[in-house]
Write an enzyme that holds these catalytic residues in place. Structure first.
Site: not given
Length: 338
Positions: A39, A98, A100, A143
């Site tokens: 992405e 990491a 995700f 996150h």
């Protein structure tokens, strides 16, 4: 900015993010089978890690067939990368953070890591998964995780955690030269850190780096760490040195394989080992290092990691998960007093 070294080689002052982009750029120029997918790659990546030092996005240099923007589906991205690798390409799979990558855990842990072994080496998965780790200021629990111990536990995966701009260049090139799946863990708060990068310097996966050593006559303590925490350990080592404590700081650089010989030798010589990491201390990779040293030397060992709590959003809560240089000094002093 470019400068000439004494040997005539050229170095550049680059950020950690730019160093990674340059390593990928050089590798892609040399090897047409390398592609990158994930992405936001078309705009240079969330952290600028797909943007050249001259400001151009790598997609401008290599086109959308090799720098591939994908939909928001981590399982799809990783699955496509595994398929590409088995078909003869060498993909760089970008997971953004990491945290995700947990949405793609089956594709990475059950497919990429095991294919070579389950099919007798008939297929290999030369894939580099970029999984930025660590606390990201004001980004909270989903996150800010350091999950390197998860991946070091999985047979078939190589795990890398660079701490400097130079290593982010050299280790990414080494990861891209590996024929195995590599979990490449850059720290989210190191992207803007600058350093001299020599593009001719090569580093093998495995050997550690001496990050601090101001005592050729011997050491009172060995400090072992990786990623951003190396810089905190160096800061602590300078404070300890001012108190007359001789410290050697080893930057592990790769967690699998890790440099057992160097850590064992330094710990045996100093008689004391303190392993420090940003990850939660419980079941962290520091336990593996501490246990190995305890099994093979007479050194006294200790660990220092984060408490077993989610990283908070509020600054006061986030601070509870950070390991400071003062905490490292205190842990070192406690170990020296034993």
């Amino acid at each position: 900015m470019s400068t000439a070294t004494d040997s005539g080689q050229r170095t550049r002052t680059l950020t950690y993010a730019q160093a990674g982009a340059l390593a990928l750029q050089h590798s892609m120029q040399a090897r047409p089978e390398i592609v990158a997918l994930g992405e936001d790659l078309g705009r240079g990546g969330v952290f600028g890690q797909y943007r050249a030092s001259d400001g151009r996005c790598l997609v401008e240099l290599f086109g959308p067939q090799r720098i591939i923007d994908t939909p928001i589906s981590e399982a799809t991205i990783m699955g496509a990368g595994v398929g590409m690798a088995l078909a003869g390409l060498h993909p760089v799979v970008e997971m953004r953070v990491a945290d995700f990558a947990l949405c793609a855990i089956d594709e990475l842990v059950n497919q990429a890591a095991k294919n070579r072994f389950m099919f007798g080496g008939q297929g290999r998965v030369p894939l580099v998964a970029r999984l930025p780790i660590g606390i990201w200021t004001a980004s909270a629990a989903q996150h800010s995780q350091s999950l390197e111990a998860w991946f070091a536990h999985v047979p078939g995966l190589v795990v890398v955690a660079p701490a400097t701009a130079q290593d982010n260049y050299s280790l990414l090139q080494a990861a891209l030269a590996s024929g195995d799946p590599v979990v490449y863990m850059e720290h989210k708060e190191l992207w803007g850190m600058t350093g001299e990068v020599d593009s001719s310097a090569s580093v093998a996966l495995g050997p550690c780096r001496v990050a601090f050593d101001d005592s050729p006559s011997g050491h009172d303590l060995t400090l072992v760490s990786w990623s951003r925490q190396v810089h905190i350990c160096v800061e602590a080592a300078r404070s300890l040195a001012a108190q007359g404590v001789r410290v050697q700081v080893l930057d592990l650089r790769t967690l699998w394989p890790w440099d057992r010989e160097a850590v064992l030798a330094s710990s045996q010589a100093s008689g004391r080992l303190l392993v420090v990491h940003e990850a939660v201390q419980a079941a962290g990779f520091g336990a593996e290092i501490a246990a190995t040293v305890a099994e093979h030397t007479r050194a006294r060992v200790a660990r220092l990691g984060a408490p077993r709590i989610p990283v908070g959003y509020a600054p006061t809560l986030e601070a509870q998960s950070r390991i400071s240089a003062d905490q490292v000094v205190q842990a070192a002093q406690a170990l020296l007093a034993r």
